[in-house]
Structures are given as C-alpha cells and as structure tokens.
Design a protein around this motif. Structure first.
Motif, PDB file in Angstrom:
ATOM      1  N   ALA A   1      -3.880   5.727 -12.733  1.00  0.00           N
ATOM      2  CA  ALA A   1      -5.307   5.667 -12.378  1.00  0.00           C
ATOM      3  C   ALA A   1      -5.839   4.245 -12.501  1.00  0.00           C
ATOM      4  O   ALA A   1      -6.489   3.730 -11.590  1.00  0.00           O
ATOM      5  N   VAL A   2      -5.549   3.617 -13.635  1.00  0.00           N
ATOM      6  CA  VAL A   2      -6.074   2.265 -13.859  1.00  0.00           C
ATOM      7  C   VAL A   2      -5.427   1.269 -12.888  1.00  0.00           C
ATOM      8  O   VAL A   2      -6.100   0.431 -12.287  1.00  0.00           O
ATOM      9  N   GLN A   3      -4.117   1.420 -12.713  1.00  0.00           N
ATOM     10  CA  GLN A   3      -3.386   0.463 -11.872  1.00  0.00           C
ATOM     11  C   GLN A   3      -3.846   0.516 -10.420  1.00  0.00           C
ATOM     12  O   GLN A   3      -3.899  -0.522  -9.750  1.00  0.00           O
ATOM     13  N   HIS A   4      -4.182   1.693  -9.937  1.00  0.00           N
ATOM     14  CA  HIS A   4      -4.416   1.823  -8.496  1.00  0.00           C
ATOM     15  C   HIS A   4      -5.865   2.101  -8.104  1.00  0.00           C
ATOM     16  O   HIS A   4      -6.123   2.416  -6.952  1.00  0.00           O
ATOM     17  N   THR A   5      -6.779   1.978  -9.055  1.00  0.00           N
ATOM     18  CA  THR A   5      -8.180   2.272  -8.730  1.00  0.00           C
ATOM     19  C   THR A   5      -8.667   1.422  -7.555  1.00  0.00           C
ATOM     20  O   THR A   5      -9.252   1.937  -6.590  1.00  0.00           O
ATOM     21  N   GLY A   6      -8.414   0.127  -7.623  1.00  0.00           N
ATOM     22  CA  GLY A   6      -8.877  -0.775  -6.558  1.00  0.00           C
ATOM     23  C   GLY A   6      -8.278  -0.418  -5.209  1.00  0.00           C
ATOM     24  O   GLY A   6      -8.994  -0.318  -4.203  1.00  0.00           O
ATOM     25  N   GLY A   7      -6.975  -0.180  -5.227  1.00  0.00           N
ATOM     26  CA  GLY A   7      -6.283   0.148  -3.980  1.00  0.00           C
ATOM     27  C   GLY A   7      -6.783   1.452  -3.386  1.00  0.00           C
ATOM     28  O   GLY A   7      -6.962   1.575  -2.174  1.00  0.00           O
ATOM     29  N   MET A   8      -7.016   2.424  -4.270  1.00  0.00           N
ATOM     30  CA  MET A   8      -7.465   3.733  -3.779  1.00  0.00           C
ATOM     31  C   MET A   8      -8.887   3.643  -3.225  1.00  0.00           C
ATOM     32  O   MET A   8      -9.234   4.341  -2.274  1.00  0.00           O
ATOM     33  N   LEU A   9      -9.700   2.788  -3.834  1.00  0.00           N
ATOM     34  CA  LEU A   9     -11.049   2.586  -3.298  1.00  0.00           C
ATOM     35  C   LEU A   9     -10.961   1.998  -1.886  1.00  0.00           C
ATOM     36  O   LEU A   9     -11.693   2.403  -0.979  1.00  0.00           O
ATOM     37  N   GLY A  10     -10.022   1.063  -1.720  1.00  0.00           N
ATOM     38  CA  GLY A  10      -9.795   0.475  -0.395  1.00  0.00           C
ATOM     39  C   GLY A  10      -9.386   1.543   0.601  1.00  0.00           C
ATOM     40  O   GLY A  10      -9.895   1.589   1.731  1.00  0.00           O
ATOM     41  N   ALA A  11      -8.474   2.424   0.182  1.00  0.00           N
ATOM     42  CA  ALA A  11      -8.016   3.500   1.078  1.00  0.00           C
ATOM     43  C   ALA A  11      -9.176   4.422   1.431  1.00  0.00           C
ATOM     44  O   ALA A  11      -9.307   4.878   2.571  1.00  0.00           O
ATOM     45  N   THR A  12     -10.044   4.668   0.441  1.00  0.00           N
ATOM     46  CA  THR A  12     -11.191   5.555   0.684  1.00  0.00           C
ATOM     47  C   THR A  12     -12.136   4.925   1.708  1.00  0.00           C
ATOM     48  O   THR A  12     -12.601   5.602   2.628  1.00  0.00           O
ATOM     49  N   VAL A  13     -12.395   3.645   1.546  1.00  0.00           N
ATOM     50  CA  VAL A  13     -13.283   2.949   2.494  1.00  0.00           C
ATOM     51  C   VAL A  13     -12.681   3.006   3.902  1.00  0.00           C
ATOM     52  O   VAL A  13     -13.368   3.283   4.889  1.00  0.00           O
TER      53      VAL A  13
ATOM     54  N   VAL B   1      -1.081   4.702   0.417  1.00  0.00           N
ATOM     55  CA  VAL B   1      -1.101   5.243  -0.947  1.00  0.00           C
ATOM     56  C   VAL B   1       0.308   5.225  -1.549  1.00  0.00           C
ATOM     57  O   VAL B   1       0.502   4.814  -2.704  1.00  0.00           O
ATOM     58  N   LEU B   2       1.294   5.621  -0.744  1.00  0.00           N
ATOM     59  CA  LEU B   2       2.663   5.661  -1.279  1.00  0.00           C
ATOM     60  C   LEU B   2       3.260   4.265  -1.441  1.00  0.00           C
ATOM     61  O   LEU B   2       4.135   4.058  -2.276  1.00  0.00           O
TER      62      LEU B   2
END
Lengths: 249, 612
Positions: free
Chosen positions: B11-23, B63-64
């Motif tokens: 969760a901590v490691q990928h929060t930024g990346g996942m936010l990018g994917a969400t956008v 994501v992967l």
C-alpha cells in the motif's frame, strides 16, 4: 555429529547442463565460525541460496538441528539470520521502518535489540535506505539479521566492497555474537585473512565440491597431499592459491 | 502479522502509482462517456464496458508492472526471498491487491455510469448485475494473463507481440475469435446483444482463461521461490535480442501472409449454381431470368477477354433485389475473389447485362482510384460499347452523350468521367465514354479499341518491373494517339463534334446542370429545407424531383464524389424537401437532386450543394 547445527549430504544443484554444486557434504558445528572459501563463481552463493531454501537442490538433503529436509522450510528460516552479498532493500523505507517490516516475519524479533545494533554499528535509524552507502547498507543487513536472535547466521561475502573501517565493525560484531551469544556463523568469503581472523572451521569449495573441511591449520597439509610442491612453511593463502589456481571458476 | 506487513508495504510503496492509474482511468472513462453520448449508443453503460474493454488492459499492465515487474527489476525480490515468507504467499498477496484494485475500477465505472444513465433509460438491477459480472470476469481474465506474462521478465514484451500476431492471424481464420476463443469473450459482444440473455458461455470462456493465467502466474512467481523468474529479469544478450527481433518480425510478417493466402470460410456463395461458361464463373440464385442474364454476362466477358487478350475474371455473384433499387446494378462487396452485385430485376435485361459487365470491368480496371484521370472514360464506356445498344432503344447512348454536350460539357471535360457523373449522373458519363470508343472504332477499326482496352485492363498488372515502368510512362494519351493515328487534341475535337451530332432535338428542352438550381436554408436548429427556384426545372412538377440528402463525414472537409447509396455518404432521406440535420455541427449536410428523363431513360442529376 551431535554438535553439528547445519549439515548437507550429497547436495547437488545445476543450472541446465552446468553443475554448480555436486555431492556437497557440509558440517557446520554449533557455536563456531565456519569460513566458506572459494574463488569467485565456485558455487558459494548457490550453496548459501540452497541452504536458505531460495533455490531447491536437485538432490541431497539439508539437516538443520534435528530436522532433515530436501529444501529448507519457512519455519527453519525463522531461526536463521541471513546477510546477502548484495543488499536490495526497499529504498523508500527508513532504517526504522525496514526493521518493523522485517520484524513482522520473526516471532523472536527484538526491536530494542535492533535499535541498539543500529546504534552500535553507527547506522542512523531515521535515514532512508536509499541514501545509505554500500558499507552502511551491509551493516543494516547485519542488524536485521541479528535482531531476531538467530541460532545460525549465514553471510554471503559480508565484507565484499566494504571499506576497511566498516569491515572491521562487521567482523567485530560477528565475533561478539559468537563470543557473547554462542551463535553459529557460516560465512562465505574469498578473503583468507578474514577466515584467519575469526574462523574456527574452514571449508574450501572447488568445482562445486568440498575439497577440504576442518580446522584452519590442517588446510596446508591437505593441499600438500595433492600439491607436493607446496613448501612446509607455506601460508594459508599460498595453500589456498595452490589448490584453487587450476580450478575453473 | 506477515500478511499485514506485506499489505502495508504494498500500500505504502504503490500509493502514488495507483493514484496515477486512477487518474488515467477517470480520464479514459470521461472520453468513453463522451464517445457513448456522441454515438447515441443504445445504453450509456457502453461507456463503462468500452472503458473496461479498451482501457482496463492498460491499467492492468500498469498495475502489474508496479506490483510484480518492479520487484524483480529492482531486485527487491531477493530481499523478500531471504525472509521467512514463502514466495507463494507474497505472490498471492500481490495478485489479490492488484486484482482488487482493477476490479474496483471496473465496478465503480459501471455504477457511476449507471447512475448517470438512469436519468434517461431504465436500468434493471438484473442488467446492472449482469454488466458488473461481465466486467469482473473480463477483468479477471486479462488480469490473470497479464499476471502470468509479468513474470516472464525480459520475454514479456516478446510474449505479447507474439500473442497479438497470433490473434491477428487467427482473426483471419475466424473473425469471431474474440467472442468464441479468446479471453475477451465476456465483453466481446455489445450490450445490445448480451442484455437479452446472460452470456454464460462467454463468461465461462473468459473465466477459463483467467484461471489459466492465474495458475501459470502463481506457479512462475513461486517456482523455486521466484528464483527462476528473477533470472528472466536480467538483460538480454545480443544474440537473444537478435533472435527475438527476428522471431517477432517473422510472426508479424506472417500475419499479412495469412491474410493474403487464407480465404476465410471460403467464398460465401459457393452453393449457388454456376451459370457461366468458358473462363467466366457467374453464380446466381435459381431465378431463370437472373440465370439467363448471368449466362449472357459470362458470354460477353469471355468474348471480351479473348478480344483484348486478358481472360482473368473474378467470380461474379448476382443477387436479385426485389425492391426498387437506386441503380439497376449495385456493387455490394468483393471478398474471396467474388464480385457480388445486386441486380434490380425491375429493369430491362439489356441494361442489367450492361450494368454487370460495367461493374466487372470497373473492378478489373483496379477499381475507381486506379482509373481516375485520362483512362476513366474508357472504363466507363467499355461495357456499353462492347455489349452494344439496346435493340429496343438503339439511339439511347447517343442521346445521352449528346445531352452532355448540350449541358455545356467542354472538350477537356470529356475524359473526366467522375466530374461528368457528379454533374449529370452515371448513365450520361457512361454514354460519353461509349461515344469516345465508338468514334475510335469508326476511325481506326474495332481492333484498335480492343487493343486500347486491353492496355487499360492490364495496366498495373505487369509482373515485370521494367514493363510496369514502361507502361506507366507510356500514358493512355499516347495509347489513344497511337490507336487513333492523330494527336489527342484532334481526337477530343472529333469526339466533341460527334457528341454534338448526337444531340436530340427534344433534349434541348431537358434540364441542364447548373449551379443555381435552388437554395438551401437552415430553417431551424435541426432541420434544413431545400427550396427550388420557382421557374426551374419548370417542366417537371416538384414531386418528380428526387432530392438526395447526404451527411458528409466531418473528416472529409468537403463533399467527395459519391454514388447514391454507396460509401460513407449514405443518403439520409430521399425525395424529401426537408430533412433533419445531423447532431454533429461539424458534419456538412449536402443535397443534390435528380429528375427522371423518359427521353433519355435515366435520371439527370444536378450539382451538389452543401449546407454548413
């Protein structure tokens, strides 16, 4: 042997057609420092990865304490502290955070001990791992490996690429662990003086097999059996060079 | 404890990346929604399924990449491998974290779209549930396969390139491969179809792919504690790179090869009887009249082929049209070496035979683009010249050709059949071509015309490069001059003179093509009116004037040449003086009209007028 903590029998591991370790019989006595010698590429790291269950041996067995297995289990790994040759921590974690992360996998983790190890090894616990130098990362790895009070400590060339001061700190810490906590240490290296400095037992790996295993002072006479030209007063290093020179790494 | 630690780490490691994917997904969803609104889809939920179908694979790959690929690329996998945690556990946790995230994307997109859509359409709970199920299964299938591919390390791009090449190749064999064979199945069909019944078999197919991918991915991730995978993340050797580049290149080239050699499903009309003979295959339905027309066509084409020295003909399939068609013979499709033509049996046999020969010659002359310019008139006129005049109206071609001259067509425009067709209609353009060939026959003999037409047919088909270059340099103008034994200006002057001599007295009273034929007004925001000028065409009641409305695709910028009912410029409304105009304000609306002439037995067209 009742005082052997870790032993392997007929351990074999190949990658494709290339046999890296073959018929390996190791005996690591409890409470001793075992220096695992060999040239670069002789199979030391592969042996260690097999001992830790990261690689599955093609054949042979591994005995840890009273348990004999074909591949080291997760439960067995909880009693082993491991320091890898290359440190690939998560760079975004701080030293404190990585301690908490690693601690979650060990029931015996002692976070106070971890902090005191960091202090003793002069590692700033609030610093990000990505900002640490190579030597400091190695000291962090030592702290992570020792904080759960393992019965056996396995180190893969722990002083490779480390400056002399950090090397001295690491070796001091190892000696201290053996002296004060009775831990068993199995460490690989190709620096003979390190084995001479802290080793009780030495194993010499040549072409994937163990050429010699025993006390340090017996190595020269063992080499002389196959290399009669080796002088009587030859140093440990000269003996190692004599046996390892013809080995294809 | 271990699971929690790993979850927190991810969760901590990928929060930024996942936010990018969400956008990224939100942006894609807005685009998809806009597209669905503009295309007036039957249900707005297609915005969500479209998003999932096209954008979800990208989101999954992203994501992967963060969850799996970076772990190996940055060698942090080695760190995890040293800890007392099985590779299976942390591989499974990564799998679950990623799948949960992308599933949430899909479900949230469906629910938000449904909330918006429910303001204008009724969406039942069952339908909503079904769409969610389709989205989840589709996501699962893609996720499973991408999860497996992510563990292939340096070979993953090669894997996808080979997989896409294989998909494209198989698509040649079975166009429904995405629905019948591949993991896309759950969303391969439109919601219009699947809302009628839950597509259980498609869901099962996608599920199977997903389970397969998941199993392979888990196996690869935990095989030898992930050490084998880790080995695949090292850089490629130059020899390996060369081999893989060659492999991928060959596989992609083979896609075109398969498309070229594979006849998917075989010709569509093989069961229809072949009424042709000699070198010409003509298939028709079991209609005696159509069969007779087919036999006559075959005889004409065979004789024509012998005369011009080229007897290569496609299989001709004649399909009857029972209702009044806009053209007597209409080109429908060309696939599998079959030229499918719709024949309107309400016309005379002679017109139909000529029409079929006309389309076949058009096709053999490499279709419209290749016969533009100074060769077009020969392709236009060849059929009527070869088949000859209708015994019941022997002067018809001459009268039509003469009308062209009456309408002010100058000498230079004689060869521009496309312009003639646009201004006067296809029959008049065809007659002008007929007149040119007839003139040549009168001046130089039939053999000259056959030689000329043979060159037109064989153009661009020369197997030898130098021959192709030579014939291409030798322009049709030179061919005509050679066959007519005169310069091209003289030939054109004679041609124009011949057209003038064809003029029928009554033809002078017919309407002439001229630009001021009427006005177009936009009467309201959504309706356009055409108002004909009161005194023209005065001889015809307004109800005999047929208006053709066209919506010209915005990308064309200006109206292109068109034929009624063909191509992109489908007539919106025929014979209506007013028409609703398109929602898209950028799309020009065009109108033309035709007046039937009994004298010339054809429809005379006006020019094209554009609104917007």
């Amino acid at each position: 042997m009742s005082d052997t903590l870790l032993a392997t029998r007929d351990l074999r591991r190949s990658f494709g057609r290339r046999v890296v370790i073959d018929s390996l019989d190791l005996n690591v006595p409890e409470g001793k420092v075992y220096g695992f010698l060999g040239r670069n590429g002789s199979g030391k790291t592969t042996t260690i990865r097999c001992l830790l269950g990261i690689l599955r041996p093609n054949s042979g067995t591994i005995r840890y304490g009273d348990v004999t297995v074909k591949q080291t289990t997760t439960a067995m790994k909880r009693g082993i502290g491991y320091v890898s040759q290359h440190q690939h921590f998560y760079d975004w974690m701080t030293c404190e955070r990585i301690g908490r992360f690693v601690g979650a996998f060990y029931p015996t983790w002692d976070h106070k001990e971890y902090r005191s190890l960091l202090e003793r090894l002069k590692v700033e616990r609030k610093q990000r791992v990505g900002e640490l130098s190579g030597g400091t990362k190695m000291k962090l790895a030592m702290a992570l490996a020792l904080a759960h009070k393992p019965r056996l400590l396995i180190l893969d060339e722990p002083t490779a690429g480390v400056d002399p001061v950090a090397r001295a700190e690491i070796l001091d810490a190892l000696q201290d662990e053996v002296r004060n906590h009775g831990r068993t240490v199995f460490f690989s290296t190709h620096h003979l003086f390190e084995v001479e400095q802290i080793g009780d037992v030495v194993g010499v790996l040549t072409n994937g097999s163990l050429f010699y295993e025993g006390a340090l002072d017996g190595l020269a006479s063992a080499v002389r059996e196959v290399r009669p030209e080796l002088p009587e007063q030859a140093s440990l290093e000269a003996a190692f060079v004599a046996i390892a020179r013809d080995v294809t790494p | 404890m271990r699971v929690l630690a790993l979850l927190i780490k991810e969760a901590v490691q990928h929060t930024g990346g996942m936010l990018g994917a969400t956008v990224m997904m939100v942006g894609m969803w807005l685009m998809s929604l806009s597209f669905a609104l503009n295309t007036e889809a039957s249900t707005l939920l297609t915005a969500a399924t479209g998003l999932v179908y096209y954008a979800m694979p990208l989101a999954i790959a992203y994501v992967l990449r963060r969850l799996v690929v970076l772990e190996y690329d940055q060698h942090t996998h080695d760190f995890l491998a040293g800890l007392p945690v099985s590779a299976f556990l942390h591989t499974a946790l990564k799998y679950v974290v990623g799948l949960t995230l992308v599933s949430v994307y899909g479900v949230v997109a469906v629910l938000i779209t449904a909330a918006i859509s429910s303001r204008q359409e009724l969406i039942s709970a069952r339908f909503l549930l079904q769409v969610n199920l389709q989205v989840l299964v589709y996501t699962f299938a893609w996720y499973g396969l991408t999860f497996a591919a992510a563990h292939l390390g340096r070979y993953r791009f090669t894997f996808w390139l080979l997989a896409i090449a294989l998909m494209l190749s198989l698509e040649q064999v079975n166009p429904d491969i995405y629905r019948d064979v591949l993991w896309h199945s759950a969303l391969a069909e439109s919601l219009d179809v699947t809302r009628l019944a839950v597509p259980w078999s498609s869901l099962a197919l996608s599920m199977t792919w997903g389970v397969l991918g998941t199993a392979v991915g888990m196996w690869l991730g935990s095989w030898q504690q992930g050490a084998v995978c880790a080995g695949w993340f090292t850089p490629m050797s130059s020899r390996e790179k060369t081999f893989l580049v060659l492999l991928v290149s060959v596989s992609w080239l083979s896609v075109d090869l398969i498309e070229y050699v594979y006849v998917s499903g075989g010709p569509s009309y093989t069961r229809m009887p072949d009424v042709g003979h000699h070198s010409v295959v003509v298939r028709t339905t079991a209609n005696p009249r159509l069969a007779a027309i087919g036999a006559e066509v075959a005889e004409h084409l065979h004789q024509f082929g012998v005369a011009v020295g080229d007897e290569t003909w496609p299989t001709i399939v004649l399909v009857p049209v029972l209702q009044d068609a806009e053209e007597d013979v209409h080109w429908r499709s060309f696939e599998h070496d079959e030229l499918v033509l719709e024949v309107d049996l309400n016309n005379r046999d002679h017109a139909l035979v000529t029409g079929v020969v006309y389309w076949t010659l058009q096709h053999r002359s490499q279709s419209m683009p290749a016969i533009r310019g100074d060769m077009a008139w020969m392709a236009y006129g060849a059929a009527s010249w070869w088949v000859g005049p209708d015994p019941s109206a022997p002067d018809l071609y001459a009268q039509r050709a003469g009308f062209a001259r009456l309408s002010g067509v100058d000498e230079r425009a004689l060869v521009d059949s496309l312009l003639l067709e646009q201004r006067l209609g296809p029959e008049v353009a065809e007659a002008v071509g007929w007149a040119g060939l007839t003139l040549l026959e009168e001046k130089s003999g039939r053999l000259s015309v056959e030689t000329l037409l043979g060159k037109v047919l064989r153009r661009r088909r020369s197997a030898r490069l130098m021959e192709a270059v030579r014939t291409d340099l030798s322009r049709p103008t030179a061919w005509i001059e050679r066959e007519a034994r005169t310069d091209i200006e003289s030939f054109r002057a004679d041609w124009a003179q011949a057209l003038t001599s064809y003029q029928h007295q009554q033809a002078a009273t017919l309407n002439k093509a001229r630009p001021e034929w009427g006005t177009l007004t936009r009467t309201a925001s959504e309706v356009a009116d055409v108002v004909l000028v009161s005194d023209w065409p005065g001889r015809f009641p307004k109800n005999e004037v047929e208006l053709f409305w066209f919506e010209v695709p915005a990308m064309h910028k200006r109206p292109l040449h068109y034929s009624p009912g063909s191509g992109d410029d489908e007539p919106m409304v025929l014979a209506a003086q007013s028409t609703p105009i398109s929602w898209d304000a950028r799309a020009p609306v065009a109108v033309t009209y035709a007046v039937h002439s009994d004298l010339l037995d054809c429809e005379l067209w006006s020019g094209l007028r554009v609104l917007r």
